[in-house]
Scaffold this motif. Structure first.
Motif, PDB file in Angstrom:
ATOM      1  N   LEU A 107       0.851  -1.186   0.000  1.00 29.80           N
ATOM      2  CA  LEU A 107       0.000   0.000   0.000  1.00 29.80           C
ATOM      3  C   LEU A 107       0.891   1.242   0.000  1.00 29.80           C
ATOM      4  N   HIS A 108       0.530   2.212  -0.820  1.00 24.97           N
ATOM      5  CA  HIS A 108       1.227   3.497  -0.846  1.00 24.97           C
ATOM      6  C   HIS A 108       0.325   4.538  -0.175  1.00 24.97           C
ATOM      7  N   PHE A 109       0.916   5.378   0.676  1.00 23.34           N
ATOM      8  CA  PHE A 109       0.137   6.300   1.497  1.00 23.34           C
ATOM      9  C   PHE A 109       0.690   7.713   1.334  1.00 23.34           C
ATOM     10  N   ILE A 110      -0.185   8.632   0.933  1.00 26.07           N
ATOM     11  CA  ILE A 110       0.184  10.019   0.670  1.00 26.07           C
ATOM     12  C   ILE A 110      -0.580  10.928   1.618  1.00 26.07           C
ATOM     13  N   VAL A 146      -5.527  12.583   3.028  1.00 27.90           N
ATOM     14  CA  VAL A 146      -4.710  11.381   2.969  1.00 27.90           C
ATOM     15  C   VAL A 146      -5.231  10.496   1.850  1.00 27.90           C
ATOM     16  N   PHE A 147      -4.309   9.755   1.222  1.00 29.86           N
ATOM     17  CA  PHE A 147      -4.645   8.872   0.105  1.00 29.86           C
ATOM     18  C   PHE A 147      -4.033   7.506   0.351  1.00 29.86           C
ATOM     19  N   ALA A 148      -4.841   6.466   0.236  1.00 28.75           N
ATOM     20  CA  ALA A 148      -4.361   5.087   0.305  1.00 28.75           C
ATOM     21  C   ALA A 148      -4.482   4.486  -1.089  1.00 28.75           C
ATOM     22  N   ASP A 149      -3.358   4.049  -1.629  1.00 28.91           N
ATOM     23  CA  ASP A 149      -3.271   3.546  -3.006  1.00 28.91           C
ATOM     24  C   ASP A 149      -2.908   2.061  -2.923  1.00 28.91           C
ATOM     25  N   LEU A 161      -8.236   5.564  -2.376  1.00 28.88           N
ATOM     26  CA  LEU A 161      -9.264   6.142  -1.526  1.00 28.88           C
ATOM     27  C   LEU A 161      -8.680   7.311  -0.758  1.00 28.88           C
ATOM     28  N   GLY A 162      -9.520   8.299  -0.435  1.00 26.16           N
ATOM     29  CA  GLY A 162      -9.054   9.485   0.269  1.00 26.16           C
ATOM     30  C   GLY A 162      -9.918   9.807   1.468  1.00 26.16           C
ATOM     31  N   ALA A 163      -9.315  10.485   2.455  1.00 25.05           N
ATOM     32  CA  ALA A 163     -10.051  10.920   3.640  1.00 25.05           C
ATOM     33  C   ALA A 163      -9.427  12.219   4.144  1.00 25.05           C
ATOM     34  N   ASP A 164     -10.206  12.988   4.926  1.00 21.10           N
ATOM     35  CA  ASP A 164      -9.738  14.262   5.455  1.00 21.10           C
ATOM     36  C   ASP A 164      -9.026  14.082   6.785  1.00 21.10           C
TER      37      ASP A 164
END
Length: 319
Positions: A107-110, A146-149, A161-164
């Motif tokens: 998983l890549h996390f931004i 935040v983004f989970a790829d 997917l993204g969340a605040d």
């Protein structure tokens, strides 16, 4: 505006962050029906509009039968913290524990600030129960995304997917980075050339130099000589593209140029973040790109094509 706004409690910061989420899609304008988002590692469109167009990545917290459960929705700016999250399978209600690795990671996390001046490419660790965790230290107060790829094991397609996320503290609104042809980071100069177009592939080349000399010995990082993330200003629609070619394929050189092909989902202003590795260290160079539509409008100024420059605040990588 130059007046600091004191955010005294997490609830206030959260309200501000969630309030900005209600404006998703309005600041930049609608996604063009003919403009599918560029996706990587086999990513394809998964949620369409009434016209059949695909929404860009990262705007949804739930998509394709999976939900991003951000268990740490707020942190304090300038203070080390731990972010915890899980990817939940909506069919079972349980966290996903099996993924198909891409570029060496499950998983890549931004993490990116909504003004796109802070960028982090993090590498969280997964516990046996499916909960991910990663340390983070955000330098500025305000709203973040935040983004989970990832690609669940057995799935045909990947998801972003993204969340605040809110960072509490004294908030000073930041101006958008000024356009420039190059970005400077830790003594390196990275030059961006090429054109992003809405709805069609565009070629981008980023050239790395140090002390005025081209860098020809870039090191592989996550299976590539460079990784590129693009975020659309306003709603932070997410593009994650990878280079044309890879180390060891017999045709891709280790610099100075790193070539990409990317498609912008719409006209507007984007921030591009390039991760590259040299002499054992991963660095991030950031650029501003304005994409013009068919009528020449960019939705963020009257300048066309690729414009760049301005290093993101505090670097971009944490492991």
């Amino acid at each position: 505006m130059h007046t600091g706004l004191k955010v005294g409690i997490f609830a206030t910061a959260l309200a501000a962050a969630f309030g900005s989420a209600y404006g998703v899609g309005k600041a930049v304008g609608p996604v063009m029906p003919e403009a599918p988002a560029a996706r990587h590692a086999g990513h394809t469109a998964q949620n369409g509009t009434a016209s059949g167009a695909a929404a860009p990545d990262g705007l949804q917290i739930t998509e394709g039968g999976y939900t991003l459960d951000l268990k740490t929705p707020a942190v304090a700016a300038g203070t080390p913290a731990e972010l915890r999250f899980a990817v939940v399978d909506d069919r079972t209600g349980r966290p996903v524990t099996a993924y198909r690795p891409a570029h060496g990671k499950e998983l890549h996390f931004i993490v990116a600030s909504r003004d796109l001046t802070v960028f982090r490419h993090l590498h969280p660790r997964r516990a046996a129960d499916g909960t991910w965790s990663t340390p983070v230290d955000l330098p500025a107060a305000g709203g973040y995304r935040v983004f989970a790829d990832f690609t669940p094991d057995g799935a045909r397609e990947g998801l972003t997917l993204g969340a605040d996320l809110a960072a509490a503290g004294t908030y000073w609104p930041a101006e958008a980075p000024r356009p420039a042809a190059t970005a400077e980071v830790d003594g390196y100069r990275v030059t961006l050339d090429g054109t992003l177009r809405p709805g069609e592939p565009g070629a981008l080349t980023l050239r790395v130099a140090k002390d005025g000399k081209p860098v020809t010995d870039l090191q592989p990082y996550l299976g590539a000589y460079g990784h590129l993330v693009a975020l659309r200003s306003g709603d932070l629609a997410y593009l994650h593209v990878h280079p044309d070619g890879e180390p060891g394929d017999g045709r891709t050189s280790a610099g100075p140029g790193i070539s990409f092909t990317a498609t912008a989902p719409s006209a507007g202003t984007y921030r591009l973040f390039l991760d590259f590795r040299h002499q054992g260290t991963v660095r991030t160079a950031a650029f501003t790109v304005r994409v013009a539509g068919a009528d020449g409008a960019t939705g963020g100024g009257d300048r066309k094509g690729v414009e760049g420059g301005h290093q993101e605040t505090g670097g971009g990588h944490r492991h």
